[in-house]
Design an enzyme around this catalytic site. Structure first.
Site, mmCIF file in Angstrom:
data_model
loop_
_atom_site.group_PDB
_atom_site.id
_atom_site.type_symbol
_atom_site.label_atom_id
_atom_site.label_comp_id
_atom_site.label_asym_id
_atom_site.label_seq_id
_atom_site.Cartn_x
_atom_site.Cartn_y
_atom_site.Cartn_z
ATOM 1 N N GLY A 10 0.847 -1.190 0.000
ATOM 2 C CA GLY A 10 0.000 0.000 0.000
ATOM 3 C C GLY A 10 0.882 1.238 0.000
ATOM 4 N N ARG A 11 1.622 1.396 1.102
ATOM 5 C CA ARG A 11 2.427 2.604 1.306
ATOM 6 C C ARG A 11 3.428 2.821 0.188
ATOM 7 N NH1 ARG A 11 3.385 4.463 6.550
ATOM 8 N NH2 ARG A 11 2.964 2.363 7.308
ATOM 9 N N ARG A 60 -0.747 11.256 10.854
ATOM 10 C CA ARG A 60 0.393 10.366 11.099
ATOM 11 C C ARG A 60 1.388 10.918 12.143
ATOM 12 N NH1 ARG A 60 3.699 8.599 8.198
ATOM 13 N NH2 ARG A 60 3.560 6.460 8.899
ATOM 14 N N TYR A 70 1.544 8.368 15.164
ATOM 15 C CA TYR A 70 2.687 7.433 15.166
ATOM 16 C C TYR A 70 4.021 8.152 15.368
ATOM 17 C CZ TYR A 70 -0.890 5.096 12.298
ATOM 18 O OH TYR A 70 -2.057 4.591 11.802
ATOM 19 N N CYS A 124 -7.209 22.700 18.263
ATOM 20 C CA CYS A 124 -7.009 23.003 19.683
ATOM 21 C C CYS A 124 -6.498 21.797 20.448
ATOM 22 C CB CYS A 124 -8.310 23.501 20.269
ATOM 23 S SG CYS A 124 -8.863 24.935 19.372
ATOM 24 N N GLU A 125 -5.332 21.321 20.116
ATOM 25 C CA GLU A 125 -4.684 20.219 20.833
ATOM 26 C C GLU A 125 -3.177 20.398 20.674
ATOM 27 O OE1 GLU A 125 -5.783 16.298 20.890
ATOM 28 O OE2 GLU A 125 -7.801 16.594 20.083
HETATM 29 N N1 LLP Z 1 -1.909 -6.111 3.931
HETATM 30 C C1 LLP Z 1 -2.440 -6.102 5.169
HETATM 31 C C2 LLP Z 1 -3.134 -7.304 5.646
HETATM 32 C C3 LLP Z 1 -2.312 -4.955 5.975
HETATM 33 O O1 LLP Z 1 -2.832 -4.966 7.200
HETATM 34 C C4 LLP Z 1 -1.643 -3.816 5.486
HETATM 35 C C5 LLP Z 1 -1.514 -2.600 6.282
HETATM 36 C C6 LLP Z 1 -1.117 -3.869 4.169
HETATM 37 C C7 LLP Z 1 -1.268 -5.035 3.430
HETATM 38 C C8 LLP Z 1 -0.400 -2.717 3.551
HETATM 39 O O2 LLP Z 1 0.765 -2.380 4.238
HETATM 40 P P1 LLP Z 1 1.775 -1.291 3.604
HETATM 41 O O3 LLP Z 1 2.375 -1.884 2.356
HETATM 42 O O4 LLP Z 1 0.978 -0.073 3.298
HETATM 43 O O5 LLP Z 1 2.765 -1.068 4.675
HETATM 44 N N2 LLP Z 1 -1.927 3.873 9.088
HETATM 45 C C9 LLP Z 1 -0.589 3.375 9.290
HETATM 46 C C10 LLP Z 1 -0.344 2.105 8.507
HETATM 47 C C11 LLP Z 1 -1.309 0.984 8.825
HETATM 48 C C12 LLP Z 1 -1.056 -0.265 8.014
HETATM 49 C C13 LLP Z 1 -2.127 -1.272 8.241
HETATM 50 N N3 LLP Z 1 -2.032 -2.452 7.441
HETATM 51 C C14 LLP Z 1 0.410 4.466 8.920
HETATM 52 O O6 LLP Z 1 -0.008 5.568 8.562
HETATM 53 O O7 LLP Z 1 1.616 4.255 9.025
#
Ligand code: LLP
Length: 421
Positions: A277-278, A314, A318, A346-347
């Site tokens: 994803g990222r 973020r 985090y 306001c935080e």
């Molecule tokens: N597959 C599963 C089962 C997942 O739970 C996730 C992410 C991905 C794939 C994709 O992971 P990536 O390639 O994006 O690292 N909101 C957080 C990240 C949460 C990720 C949750 N699961 C942030 O902003 O860092």
């Protein structure tokens, strides 16, 4: 690499000046680069060349319809984690046989939606979920293709809130119990076991935890085959990290990751799925914000922006680092000075960076948060009754608003008043 570069001192998204977009849509806003999205998808696709594979974009990172369509047209599959994401993927034209369904708490309704609409596989996360999936599939007269997500008890060495592969995390079934659970699944008439699923965490900047986890998956594949299961597909999850702090980062490349997958799992002859994803969306997006005030506190300066924690959570959630750069480059020779960069919410947590060296900036200047394309807009809220910010997609010299900023009336009228008021 991305396609956000300075030209004659002004920041561009591909061939469009950021300041032109700001003038057209107002600030704050997210802007995404088509070329960067496609480049990252293709890097993964090429990294797995030679193995049968499907790159299933983890759309939780950025699920705008235009982003999904851009990737789907290039051949991406999707990893979805809710009925809403399933519908979004289908609405963007992704066929069911390119959608994998992950997530720890799939409801009967979500399972039914995916079974009726068509699905490549469910990644099952627990025994109770397996029982429900079997029952719903039988009710509908279908057989659900499944992998079971195993928790390999590997330390992903990432932020605690985004690690998923340790035994204390809520995800998957313990790998030590896998054979028992696969044996149960094989007896359920509504299920067809086809593979194994694993995902150990997000923003991993070291390949070693992947290697450990994939070795365990390779061993398990052999064991399950010996038990008589047809293991033909391995879903390896996502998690490869990106260089948030450019001056100080050297994360592994998709090609390194692909070589690791081949080395650890290539001999098994399985079809490989990955769920990045990222790495696909992160560096394909910026959050653009305007300086409202520069305030002098006691021994500290504050840059107060019109973007806030509700737009990009973020850093607050985090302790995440995002590079923040001026949209008009500072003149050469100007010494950056440390300043706290904050939003107007306001935080105290509405702080993007403390004592960050920045060139001198003034009210009305624009800044860009880099690496904001993943887990940015999708995690935004309307806290403090701040409208969700618009999203813009650039392709070459064209740009289009792909989500409008709501009006205040639209926001207010979403509430309904009970008749006793
Ligand atoms: N597959 C599963 C089962 C997942 O739970 C996730 C992410 C991905 C794939 C994709 O992971 P990536 O390639 O994006 O690292 N909101 C957080 C990240 C949460 C990720 C949750 N699961 C942030 O902003 O860092």
């Amino acid at each position: 690499m991305d396609h956000f570069l300075y030209r004659d001192g002004a920041l561009y998204a591909e061939d469009v000046a950021i300041s032109d977009i700001a003038e057209a849509v107002g600030t704050p806003f997210y802007v995404y680069s088509t070329a960067t999205l496609l480049r990252h998808f293709r890097l993964f696709d090429e990294a797995l060349a030679g193995m049968e594979h499907l790159v299933c974009y983890a759309m939780k990172a950025n699920s705008n319809q235009a982003v999904l369509k851009t990737l789907a047209q290039a051949g991406a599959g999707m990893d979805v984690v809710s009925g809403g994401e399933y519908r979004r993927a289908r609405a963007a034209g992704v066929p069911g046989d390119r959608i994998v369904f992950s997530g720890v708490g799939k409801t009967r309704e979500e399972i039914r939606t995916a079974l009726e609409g068509g699905i490549r596989q469910f990644n099952v996360e627990s025994e109770p979920e397996m029982v429900v999936l079997d029952a719903v599939a039988q009710e509908l007269g279908r057989v659900a293709p499944i992998t079971i997500r195993v928790n390999p008890d590997v330390d992903a060495k990432t932020h605690a809130k985004i690690a998923t592969g340790k035994s204390e995390n809520k995800f998957g079934i313990p790998i030590a119990r896998a054979r028992e659970v696969y044996a149960l699944a094989a007896q359920m008439p509504g299920l067809q076991v086809i593979g194994i699923d694993v995902h150990i965490g997000s923003q991993l900047t070291d390949l070693a935890p992947f290697e450990l986890a994939y070795q365990k998956v390779a061993e398990l594949t052999e064991e399950l085959r010996a038990d008589g299961h047809q293991i033909t597909r391995l879903d390896l999850g996502g998690g490869l990290g990106i260089p948030y702090e450019r001056s100080n980062a050297d994360p592994p490349l998709p090609s390194d990751y692909g070589a690791l997958v081949k080395r650890t799992l290539g001999h098994l002859g399985c079809e490989i799925e990955i769920e990045p994803g990222r790495l696909i969306a992160g560096n394909a997006g910026l959050l653009i914000s305007e300086v409202i005030y520069v305030k002098s506190g006691e021994g500290r300066e504050f840059l107060i922006l019109d973007g806030a924690m509700n737009d990009l959570i973020r850093p607050a959630m985090y302790d995440a680092y995002h590079d923040i750069i001026p949209v008009i480059e500072a003149a050469p020779g100007i010494e950056p000075q440390p300043i706290d960069i904050v939003g107007p919410v306001c935080e105290s947590g509405d702080t993007f960076a403390k004592q960050r060296p920045m060139p001198p900036l003034h009210a009305g200047d624009l800044v860009a948060f880099r690496s904001a394309g993943a887990y940015g807009a999708v995690m935004a809220s309307e806290y403090n009754s701040r409208p969700l910010v618009p999203e813009v997609l650039v392709k070459g010299d064209q740009f289009a608003v792909i989500r409008q900023r709501p009006t205040f009336d639209e926001m207010i009228n979403r509430d309904t008043i009970p008749e006793w008021l």
